[in-house]
Design an enzyme around this catalytic site. Sequence first.
Site, PDB file in Angstrom:
ATOM      1  N   TYR A 148      51.912  48.640  43.330  1.00 56.15           N
ATOM      2  CA  TYR A 148      51.555  47.391  42.636  1.00 56.15           C
ATOM      3  C   TYR A 148      52.784  46.482  42.484  1.00 56.15           C
ATOM      4  O   TYR A 148      52.734  45.294  42.819  1.00 56.15           O
ATOM      5  CB  TYR A 148      50.957  47.696  41.259  1.00 56.15           C
ATOM      6  CG  TYR A 148      50.578  46.432  40.518  1.00 56.15           C
ATOM      7  CD1 TYR A 148      49.508  45.653  40.956  1.00 56.15           C
ATOM      8  CD2 TYR A 148      51.299  45.995  39.403  1.00 56.15           C
ATOM      9  CE1 TYR A 148      49.161  44.476  40.299  1.00 56.15           C
ATOM     10  CE2 TYR A 148      50.958  44.833  38.746  1.00 56.15           C
ATOM     11  CZ  TYR A 148      49.887  44.071  39.199  1.00 56.15           C
ATOM     12  OH  TYR A 148      49.560  42.900  38.558  1.00 56.15           O
ATOM     13  N   LYS A 152      53.509  42.644  44.164  1.00 57.07           N
ATOM     14  CA  LYS A 152      53.782  41.421  43.395  1.00 57.07           C
ATOM     15  C   LYS A 152      55.162  40.838  43.755  1.00 57.07           C
ATOM     16  O   LYS A 152      55.346  39.618  43.731  1.00 57.07           O
ATOM     17  CB  LYS A 152      53.652  41.695  41.895  1.00 57.07           C
ATOM     18  CG  LYS A 152      52.212  42.027  41.488  1.00 57.07           C
ATOM     19  CD  LYS A 152      51.237  40.919  41.905  1.00 57.07           C
ATOM     20  CE  LYS A 152      49.796  41.216  41.566  1.00 57.07           C
ATOM     21  NZ  LYS A 152      48.864  40.166  41.967  1.00 57.07           N
TER      22      LYS A 152
HETATM   23  N1  NAP Z   1      45.852  41.438  33.322  1.00 55.66           N
HETATM   24  C1  NAP Z   1      47.169  41.541  33.402  1.00 55.66           C
HETATM   25  O1  NAP Z   1      47.842  42.063  32.464  1.00 55.66           O
HETATM   26  C2  NAP Z   1      47.900  41.008  34.601  1.00 55.66           C
HETATM   27  C3  NAP Z   1      49.303  40.875  34.503  1.00 55.66           C
HETATM   28  C4  NAP Z   1      50.001  40.380  35.595  1.00 55.66           C
HETATM   29  C5  NAP Z   1      49.339  40.009  36.738  1.00 55.66           C
HETATM   30  N2  NAP Z   1      47.979  40.153  36.819  1.00 55.66           N
HETATM   31  C6  NAP Z   1      47.325  39.757  38.076  1.00 55.66           C
HETATM   32  O2  NAP Z   1      46.325  38.807  37.766  1.00 55.66           O
HETATM   33  C7  NAP Z   1      45.321  38.837  38.772  1.00 55.66           C
HETATM   34  C8  NAP Z   1      43.963  38.840  38.097  1.00 55.66           C
HETATM   35  O3  NAP Z   1      43.855  40.016  37.311  1.00 55.66           O
HETATM   36  P1  NAP Z   1      42.951  40.058  36.010  1.00 55.66           P
HETATM   37  O4  NAP Z   1      43.800  40.559  34.913  1.00 55.66           O
HETATM   38  O5  NAP Z   1      42.220  38.796  35.845  1.00 55.66           O
HETATM   39  O6  NAP Z   1      41.969  41.281  36.443  1.00 55.66           O
HETATM   40  P2  NAP Z   1      40.392  41.472  36.342  1.00 55.66           P
HETATM   41  O7  NAP Z   1      39.876  41.054  35.016  1.00 55.66           O
HETATM   42  O8  NAP Z   1      40.195  42.894  36.773  1.00 55.66           O
HETATM   43  O9  NAP Z   1      39.775  40.485  37.478  1.00 55.66           O
HETATM   44  C9  NAP Z   1      39.916  40.776  38.833  1.00 55.66           C
HETATM   45  C10 NAP Z   1      39.056  39.806  39.638  1.00 55.66           C
HETATM   46  O10 NAP Z   1      39.311  40.034  41.029  1.00 55.66           O
HETATM   47  C11 NAP Z   1      38.086  40.339  41.708  1.00 55.66           C
HETATM   48  N3  NAP Z   1      38.385  41.296  42.766  1.00 55.66           N
HETATM   49  C12 NAP Z   1      38.941  42.520  42.628  1.00 55.66           C
HETATM   50  N4  NAP Z   1      39.000  43.144  43.814  1.00 55.66           N
HETATM   51  C13 NAP Z   1      38.474  42.287  44.734  1.00 55.66           C
HETATM   52  C14 NAP Z   1      38.240  42.357  46.131  1.00 55.66           C
HETATM   53  N5  NAP Z   1      38.523  43.466  46.852  1.00 55.66           N
HETATM   54  N6  NAP Z   1      37.696  41.299  46.757  1.00 55.66           N
HETATM   55  C15 NAP Z   1      37.367  40.182  46.049  1.00 55.66           C
HETATM   56  N7  NAP Z   1      37.565  40.056  44.729  1.00 55.66           N
HETATM   57  C16 NAP Z   1      38.097  41.102  44.069  1.00 55.66           C
HETATM   58  C17 NAP Z   1      37.172  40.917  40.613  1.00 55.66           C
HETATM   59  O11 NAP Z   1      35.784  40.778  40.894  1.00 55.66           O
HETATM   60  P3  NAP Z   1      34.956  41.975  41.636  1.00 55.66           P
HETATM   61  O12 NAP Z   1      35.387  43.257  41.011  1.00 55.66           O
HETATM   62  O13 NAP Z   1      33.498  41.625  41.443  1.00 55.66           O
HETATM   63  O14 NAP Z   1      35.335  41.872  43.090  1.00 55.66           O
HETATM   64  C18 NAP Z   1      37.557  40.011  39.434  1.00 55.66           C
HETATM   65  O15 NAP Z   1      36.899  38.766  39.548  1.00 55.66           O
HETATM   66  C19 NAP Z   1      45.606  40.069  39.640  1.00 55.66           C
HETATM   67  O16 NAP Z   1      46.209  39.649  40.842  1.00 55.66           O
HETATM   68  C20 NAP Z   1      46.590  40.874  38.797  1.00 55.66           C
HETATM   69  O17 NAP Z   1      47.445  41.632  39.593  1.00 55.66           O
HETATM   70  C21 NAP Z   1      47.246  40.640  35.770  1.00 55.66           C
END
Ligand code: NAP
Length: 256
Positions: A148, A152
Amino acid sequence: MTAVITGGTSGIGLAFAEALSALGESLVLVARSREELATVAAGLSRATGVQVDTLAADLSGPAGQAQVSERLRDDDVTLLVNSAGYGTYGAFLEQDPDYDTGQVDVNVTAVVALSHAALPGMVARGNGSIVNVSSTAAGQPMPFQAVYGATKAFVTSFSYALADEVADSGITVMALHPGYTLSRFHDRAGVSRSSVPSWLWLEPEAVVRQALTDLKKGRRSSTPGLANRVLLASAQMSPPRLSARVSTVLTKRFRP
Ligand SMILES: NC(=O)c1ccc[n+]([C@@H]2O[C@H](COP(=O)([O-])OP(=O)(O)OC[C@H]3O[C@@H](n4cnc5c(N)ncnc54)[C@H](OP(=O)(O)O)[C@@H]3O)[C@@H](O)[C@H]2O)c1
């Protein structure tokens, strides 16, 4: 003006969809779950009156990436938000290899493929932006989140490099570096929320508010939250061996 948002049904992607639709932008939301896409799209167009289209696509493979790429080549696309992504947590040797490499496919390969699709039209029109959702995890090697963290680091490096290449064309490419953000991400990664101090968590709406402010200013990086800015900057300034060690100590408590 249309924004294409991958991962637009949950967490940070959904917060982008809510904020941009409230500003009157048409949207194309991408995720795998058709049901969730339909529910989110109906809710947003009911609340804001904007056009919200959906694309059910799995970005971990070439077919899904090609499907979204085709839509990105249309003239109306002014913003691409690459938010779809996931993380794994635990010792590398204990990870499912397919699930682990899937992270690279969604977090990295899809970002490159979709940027290839969106940028030529944006450059030709002299107008457009890409927001790549990276992470504060980009700042250092991440033991127990080895893949991961590396995905990033790629996203941040790629975004800064692209930003420079297209700056003279009037295009902004911005790397967004959220820290702990309330979403489904940690449940999916198997990380217990209670193991992270409450003051470190941000709401996705706050992350996106800061991101859109920074994007408007043409910034190439956005790191919402003072604690995250300090953590990211100190990690980036430290030798990788030291920052990896600190990361190991800090994340010890999440270990399953
Ligand atoms: N939350 C945190 O603390 C955090 C911190 C730093 C960075 N991030 C980054 O922020 C981004 C969004 O994360 P989030 O926190 O919003 O997570 P989340 O709530 O799990 O949302 C993930 C989204 O991505 C979609 N997705 C996942 N796998 C996919 C695939 N194979 N094809 C198409 N769509 C897919 C999911 O929908 P489906 O499952 O229906 O496909 C969902 O809409 C990610 O890149 C993550 O690495 C998050």
